[in-house]
Design a protein around this motif. Structure first.
Motif, mmCIF file in Angstrom:
data_model
loop_
_atom_site.group_PDB
_atom_site.id
_atom_site.type_symbol
_atom_site.label_atom_id
_atom_site.label_comp_id
_atom_site.label_asym_id
_atom_site.label_seq_id
_atom_site.Cartn_x
_atom_site.Cartn_y
_atom_site.Cartn_z
ATOM 1 N N LEU A 297 4.473 5.351 5.561
ATOM 2 C CA LEU A 297 4.423 6.628 4.852
ATOM 3 C C LEU A 297 5.222 7.693 5.598
ATOM 4 O O LEU A 297 5.942 8.498 4.986
ATOM 5 C CB LEU A 297 2.973 7.077 4.661
ATOM 6 C CG LEU A 297 2.132 6.231 3.699
ATOM 7 C CD1 LEU A 297 0.689 6.717 3.684
ATOM 8 C CD2 LEU A 297 2.714 6.275 2.286
ATOM 9 N N THR B 111 -7.194 -0.140 2.938
ATOM 10 C CA THR B 111 -6.667 1.188 2.607
ATOM 11 C C THR B 111 -7.366 1.801 1.397
ATOM 12 O O THR B 111 -7.495 1.174 0.345
ATOM 13 C CB THR B 111 -5.159 1.092 2.302
ATOM 14 O OG1 THR B 111 -4.497 0.452 3.390
ATOM 15 C CG2 THR B 111 -4.566 2.484 2.094
ATOM 16 N N PHE C 120 0.444 13.205 5.053
ATOM 17 C CA PHE C 120 -0.942 12.818 4.798
ATOM 18 C C PHE C 120 -1.820 13.276 5.952
ATOM 19 O O PHE C 120 -1.345 13.647 7.029
ATOM 20 C CB PHE C 120 -1.052 11.288 4.648
ATOM 21 C CG PHE C 120 -0.651 10.524 5.877
ATOM 22 C CD1 PHE C 120 -1.582 10.234 6.879
ATOM 23 C CD2 PHE C 120 0.664 10.101 6.072
ATOM 24 C CE1 PHE C 120 -1.227 9.538 8.024
ATOM 25 C CE2 PHE C 120 1.032 9.401 7.211
ATOM 26 C CZ PHE C 120 0.086 9.119 8.185
ATOM 27 N N ILE D 272 1.317 4.360 -2.851
ATOM 28 C CA ILE D 272 1.042 5.746 -2.458
ATOM 29 C C ILE D 272 2.297 6.607 -2.593
ATOM 30 O O ILE D 272 2.242 7.745 -3.072
ATOM 31 C CB ILE D 272 0.503 5.794 -1.018
ATOM 32 C CG1 ILE D 272 -0.860 5.088 -0.945
ATOM 33 C CG2 ILE D 272 0.372 7.230 -0.528
ATOM 34 C CD1 ILE D 272 -1.365 4.857 0.478
ATOM 35 N N THR D 273 3.439 6.050 -2.206
ATOM 36 C CA THR D 273 4.692 6.800 -2.319
ATOM 37 C C THR D 273 5.033 7.083 -3.771
ATOM 38 O O THR D 273 5.534 8.162 -4.110
ATOM 39 C CB THR D 273 5.845 6.021 -1.645
ATOM 40 O OG1 THR D 273 5.499 5.756 -0.286
ATOM 41 C CG2 THR D 273 7.137 6.810 -1.678
ATOM 42 N N ASP E 295 3.124 10.083 -4.785
ATOM 43 C CA ASP E 295 3.691 11.268 -4.151
ATOM 44 C C ASP E 295 4.954 11.724 -4.882
ATOM 45 O O ASP E 295 5.130 12.922 -5.162
ATOM 46 C CB ASP E 295 4.004 10.953 -2.687
ATOM 47 C CG ASP E 295 4.413 12.174 -1.886
ATOM 48 O OD1 ASP E 295 3.551 13.060 -1.680
ATOM 49 O OD2 ASP E 295 5.577 12.254 -1.469
ATOM 50 N N PHE F 22 -3.957 2.519 -8.068
ATOM 51 C CA PHE F 22 -4.619 3.821 -8.155
ATOM 52 C C PHE F 22 -4.840 4.183 -9.613
ATOM 53 O O PHE F 22 -4.243 3.601 -10.528
ATOM 54 C CB PHE F 22 -3.771 4.913 -7.481
ATOM 55 C CG PHE F 22 -2.683 5.470 -8.379
ATOM 56 C CD1 PHE F 22 -2.919 6.574 -9.186
ATOM 57 C CD2 PHE F 22 -1.433 4.878 -8.423
ATOM 58 C CE1 PHE F 22 -1.930 7.074 -10.025
ATOM 59 C CE2 PHE F 22 -0.443 5.369 -9.249
ATOM 60 C CZ PHE F 22 -0.695 6.482 -10.055
ATOM 61 N N PHE G 248 -5.504 11.835 -3.596
ATOM 62 C CA PHE G 248 -4.699 13.047 -3.638
ATOM 63 C C PHE G 248 -5.620 14.159 -4.132
ATOM 64 O O PHE G 248 -6.230 14.035 -5.202
ATOM 65 C CB PHE G 248 -3.504 12.878 -4.575
ATOM 66 C CG PHE G 248 -2.357 12.122 -3.965
ATOM 67 C CD1 PHE G 248 -1.257 12.799 -3.452
ATOM 68 C CD2 PHE G 248 -2.381 10.735 -3.892
ATOM 69 C CE1 PHE G 248 -0.200 12.104 -2.886
ATOM 70 C CE2 PHE G 248 -1.331 10.031 -3.338
ATOM 71 C CZ PHE G 248 -0.228 10.723 -2.820
ATOM 72 N N PHE H 299 -7.361 5.886 -0.571
ATOM 73 C CA PHE H 299 -6.697 7.189 -0.509
ATOM 74 C C PHE H 299 -7.066 8.050 -1.707
ATOM 75 O O PHE H 299 -7.502 7.540 -2.754
ATOM 76 C CB PHE H 299 -5.176 7.025 -0.436
ATOM 77 C CG PHE H 299 -4.557 6.408 -1.676
ATOM 78 C CD1 PHE H 299 -4.120 7.196 -2.733
ATOM 79 C CD2 PHE H 299 -4.393 5.030 -1.774
ATOM 80 C CE1 PHE H 299 -3.551 6.631 -3.866
ATOM 81 C CE2 PHE H 299 -3.828 4.452 -2.898
ATOM 82 C CZ PHE H 299 -3.400 5.259 -3.950
ATOM 83 N N LEU I 158 -2.392 14.483 0.282
ATOM 84 C CA LEU I 158 -2.817 13.090 0.397
ATOM 85 C C LEU I 158 -3.783 12.933 1.558
ATOM 86 O O LEU I 158 -3.494 13.332 2.691
ATOM 87 C CB LEU I 158 -1.596 12.193 0.634
ATOM 88 C CG LEU I 158 -1.873 10.741 1.054
ATOM 89 C CD1 LEU I 158 -2.673 9.996 -0.012
ATOM 90 C CD2 LEU I 158 -0.554 10.020 1.356
ATOM 91 N N LEU J 293 -6.145 9.960 3.515
ATOM 92 C CA LEU J 293 -6.019 8.522 3.711
ATOM 93 C C LEU J 293 -7.139 8.016 4.617
ATOM 94 O O LEU J 293 -7.588 8.724 5.514
ATOM 95 C CB LEU J 293 -4.658 8.265 4.371
ATOM 96 C CG LEU J 293 -4.038 6.875 4.376
ATOM 97 C CD1 LEU J 293 -3.732 6.432 2.954
ATOM 98 C CD2 LEU J 293 -2.739 6.930 5.199
ATOM 99 N N ASP K 152 0.842 -1.202 0.000
ATOM 100 C CA ASP K 152 0.000 0.000 0.000
ATOM 101 C C ASP K 152 0.876 1.250 0.000
ATOM 102 O O ASP K 152 0.673 2.190 -0.783
ATOM 103 C CB ASP K 152 -0.904 0.034 1.243
ATOM 104 C CG ASP K 152 -1.758 -1.207 1.409
ATOM 105 O OD1 ASP K 152 -1.248 -2.318 1.199
ATOM 106 O OD2 ASP K 152 -2.942 -1.059 1.774
#
Length: 423
Positions: free
Chosen positions: A241, A264, A248, A143-144, A147, A302, A268, A266, A160, A162, A139
């Motif tokens: 994270l 999870t 976040f 997400i990273t 980012d 995503f 942005f 999320f 972000l 979450l 996860d």
């Protein structure tokens, strides 16, 4: 005149460099994280989306471009990218190639909805999918990646948000609590929320109607209903994270609009282009393959709209490098010299130098104007004298300086000038 269909948009040559910049940056970041590109068809069997995306979603209920083909089979222009990748993962036996399977894609998506800024009936997505790992680290990895991608593009005000929506067991108790909360207010809520009340009350939290948003603000929070396993998973995602320096905020209202999500989730978000809007969204979907009748495999990913991203970049004043201009424009003065200019240009191109010449039989003055419009760094004029002497004057358009160069030395000259940092 036949006009473009409603909700569609051309990407013109004067704008395509922006798309190419985003795509090149996305590819670069995806490769840094070990993701490889996958390309799936724009057309899939409708059943894939009915079972995968979920029949309680707006996409399936209202927005899909679905029709019967000549074999009387129901097919659909894909409204999102994840379900097609899931189908491909299973059909092509990717689990046999070693896990995790890490994929990214660029894809058009079609939704028959009211066209709006950043979301047309045909829009385009950049997305990633990671199959095979149930670890919170997967996860955090996805997400990273997002980012890093946005930071590399130069965005500074994308935030972000979450949440965890738990597993199926968590959601049973939570759905019951939501029904108890919303039941006295149903007469005040929109028709969509009334429909979702029985089928999937969590979707009511995602309603964009102002009257409904006021009521959902005080609804029970999923965080109070997470089981120990889901709570631990979410805690580890947040820890990872933080270790990666990804900032976040936890937003308990995020549920995402597709039925395959769990644990999870999320988004942005940015308010750079006006009211706060989602730039991309994603999460974990460990049950997606099971929903389409296959053996379950944990997954996370995503998808983000490129049109919406371009709007945010423009609003933030992000500078997008323009496409490269031609190094040189070779101008001919008559039929004979234009033919020689054409020969020169193609020799230059064979040697990796971007070059242009006249294709419209313009006058010399008009050729100079056109070369300036193209942004050519140099212009070389080929006339009878130049043919006889075997050399041409290269005019540098930025300062008007000129240099006499033999035809056979033009390639070497331009490469030397490039190495000296003049381009």
């Amino acid at each position: 005149m036949i006009n473009i269909a409603k909700g569609m948009k051309d990407v013109l040559p004067s704008q395509s460099y922006k798309w190419q910049y985003i795509e090149a940056t996305a590819r670069s970041v995806a490769h840094l994280f070990g993701f490889k590109e996958i390309r799936t068809p724009v057309l899939e069997h409708t059943e894939l989306f009915l079972r995968g995306v979920g029949d309680t979603t707006d996409i399936v209920n209202k927005e899909m471009y679905t029709f019967l083909d000549k074999g009387n089979r129901s097919v659909t222009l894909k409204p999102e990218g994840t379900a097609g990748v899931a189908r491909s993962f299973v059909e092509n036996g990717m689990s046999n190639d070693g896990l995790p399977a890490k994929m990214f894609y660029f894809s058009p998506a079609f939704r028959y909805e009211r066209p709006q800024a950043g979301r047309l009936r045909e829009h385009h997505q950049f997305g990633v999918e990671l199959y095979g790992s149930a670890s919170p680290q997967a996860d955090a990895e996805v997400i990273t990646l997002v980012d890093v991608f946005y930071k590399k593009l130069g965005l500074k005000n994308v935030k972000l948000q979450l949440n965890s929506i738990g597993c199926a067991e968590c959601r049973k108790a939570y759905s019951a609590a939501l029904k108890e909360y919303f039941k006295p207010h149903l007469s005040e809520m929109c028709a969509d929320c009334n429909s979702r009340f029985e089928k999937n009350p969590m979707r009511m939290l995602d309603c964009k109607e102002e009257r409904c948003k006021k009521l959902t603000a005080d609804a029970p929070k999923i965080s109070d209903y997470l089981c120990d396993g889901c709570r631990a998973h979410f805690g580890e995602v947040k820890k990872l994270l933080e270790l990666s320096g990804v900032q976040f905020e936890v937003n308990p209202s995020i549920v995402r609009g597709l039925d395959y999500y769990g644990r999870t989730v999320f988004e942005f978000v940015s308010n750079a282009a006006g009211a706060q809007g989602t730039v991309c969204g994603g999460g974990r979907y460990d049950t997606l393959l099971e929903q389409i009748g296959e053996k379950p495999v944990p997954a996370v990913g995503f998808g983000g709209g490129i049109e919406r991203l371009l709007m945010v970049m423009e609003a933030e004043g992000v500078n997008i490098p323009e496409s490269k201009k031609p190094r040189i424009y070779v101008a001919g003065m008559d039929e004979n010299t234009r033919a020689f200019a054409y020969k020169c240009v193609n020799e230059l191109r064979k040697n990796g130098i971007s070059a242009e010449c006249d294709l419209m039989e313009r006058s010399l003055k008009a050729q100079f104007k056109y070369a300036d419009k193209l942004g050519a760094e140099y212009v070389a004029v080929i006339g009878q004298t130049e043919l006889e002497t075997g050399q041409a004057n290269l005019k540098k358009m930025s300062d008007g300086s000129q240099q006499s160069v033999k035809f056979e030395d033009i390639i070497t000259y331009l490469k030397k000038e490039n190495n000296n940092g003049t381009n």
